[in-house]
Design an enzyme around this catalytic site. Structure first.
Site: not given
Ligand code: AMP
Length: 387
Positions: A7, A77, A195-197, A267, A269, A318, A369
């Site tokens: 990547n 990627r 649902l990530g960043n 973030d 969390r 997740e 991925e």
């Molecule tokens: P990604 O882009 O898939 O790596 O996801 C990043 C997002 O996942 C960020 O907003 C993190 O705060 C959130 N995240 C990762 N671990 C947790 C967790 N244990 N509880 C809540 N959000 C999380």
């Protein structure tokens, strides 16, 4: 088959080496991760001078791990495949140039992907390389869902239409969800929530993407870590008339908006903790994000002709039971019932988190991925070079 997954970013190179095993006609075991890493600061002080030098570092690490064994293929990627690429392809010079011609559509990503492709080609000229596109899975979206209601020259001259992103993740997760439900991938009708960043939702019908929330760029759609998602396009015109330049507006909407703007942190969390300790901005942020997501889920439930499952994946999907619960709570009109006990369990496995009487199943399916890219690469190489 040993597949190196690359990547390549403008100043970084992320890699993972996976052993995909041999094709045996059945489902393969999970490909083992033999090595992985991230090289940063390419072109900056203290970092490698360019992508070729970064690749030299990767090569040294691979030698350490593999000894005499060598990599069989490289999977890249690639963010934008435009209208041309609807599946992973074996790369040659013409394909690399075609990816380069798409640079205007993904100016931050495709040029870096091309650097990665060329660095490998000059270091290992005989190495089979496969490009796996983030947009490819969404090539099945019908015109009524990809076309914007604007004059046609915007499409013919500039390629302005919905492309969608996160396709490798959506496709992989839809496939694993079908497996969990005990049906074939082509039988899967549902909504996949990455649902990530970055955040996107995809409407999947018969295993194919028929609509997705990201559009011409990854900015459209849902509330993300630092991106606004949908807003009235006139806001941009208004800001331009107020004297804000294109780069400033781009920065505002892509890097200063979303959860970061609403709650002060991108973030999840941190946002959930702040909301639980009474921070009103954080509570509003979670309300806005979950409300907007629920609206898309309702729309896509209609689009797919009745979803059998709603699937959560990526960092937030997740791991954040709290956010999943907030989304589920807004889906009462669809007869969705969350099982709070199941939702609270932490696991790396695909699982159901709805109660048995839920009208639509809620699933959590971890995305991978790199695995999807490694498997796609192996499949393309095997088809091209039959043994
Ligand atoms: P990604 O882009 O898939 O790596 O996801 C990043 C997002 O996942 C960020 O907003 C993190 O705060 C959130 N995240 C990762 N671990 C947790 C967790 N244990 N509880 C809540 N959000 C999380």
């Amino acid at each position: 088959m040993l597949v190196l997954v690359i990547n390549s970013g403008s100043s970084s190179l992320k890699y993972q080496l996976r052993d995909v095993g041999e094709a045996d006609g059945g489902r393969e075991p999970e490909p083992a991760v033999l090595a992985e890493g991230l090289i940063e600061r390419i072109g900056f002080d203290g970092g490698p001078a360019d992508h070729a030098e970064a690749l030299g570092q990767v090569d040294a690490e691979l030698h350490r791990v593999l000894g005499d064994r060598t990599v069989d293929a490289v999977g890249h990627r690639v963010v934008h495949g435009g209208e041309r690429f609807s599946e992973p392809v074996l790369v040659n010079n013409e394909i690399t140039r075609a990816i380069e011609r798409l640079n205007p559509l993904a100016p931050l990503h495709n040029p870096a992907n091309v650097l990665g492709l060329r660095a490998i080609a000059s270091k290992w000229p005989e190495m089979p390389q496969v490009a796996v596109f983030d947009t490819a899975y969404h090539r099945t979206i019908p015109e009524h869902a990809w076309r914007y209601a604007v004059p046609n020259w915007l499409y013919t001259h500039h390629g302005i239409r919905r492309y969608g992103f996160h396709g490798t993740s959506h496709q992989y997760v839809a496939g694993r969800a079908a497996e969990l439900l005990g049906i074939a991938p082509e039988e899967f009708d549902g909504v996949v929530l990455h649902l990530g960043n970055g955040v996107s939702a995809t409407a999947v019908q018969g295993g194919e993407s028929i609509d997705t929330s990201m559009g011409f760029t990854p900015l459209e759609g849902l509330v993300m870590g630092t991106r606004s998602g949908d807003l009235d396009p006139s806001i941009l015109v208004f800001l331009a008339r107020q004297g804000h330049g294109a780069d400033e507006i781009d920065d505002l909407l892509n890097r200063e908006s979303g959860l970061k703007a609403l709650a002060g942190s991108n973030d999840m969390r941190t946002v959930v903790e702040a909301a639980e300790s009474g921070d009103r901005r954080a509570q509003v942020a979670l309300d806005v994000a979950s409300y907007r997501l629920a609206k898309y889920i309702g729309g896509y439930h209609v689009a797919v002709g009745g979803a059998k499952a709603i699937v959560f994946t990526a960092g937030i999907g997740e791991n954040s039971a709290a956010f999943r619960a907030r989304v589920a709570a807004r889906l009462g009109a669809l007869g969705v019932l969350l099982d709070e006990g199941l939702n609270a369990v932490r696991s790396k496995e695909p699982r159901t988190v709805s109660s048995p009487d839920s009208a639509i199943q809620l699933l959590v399916v971890p995305t991978d991925e790199e695995r999807a890219i490694a498997e796609a690469t192996a499949a393309v190489v095997r088809a091209a070079v039959p043994r």
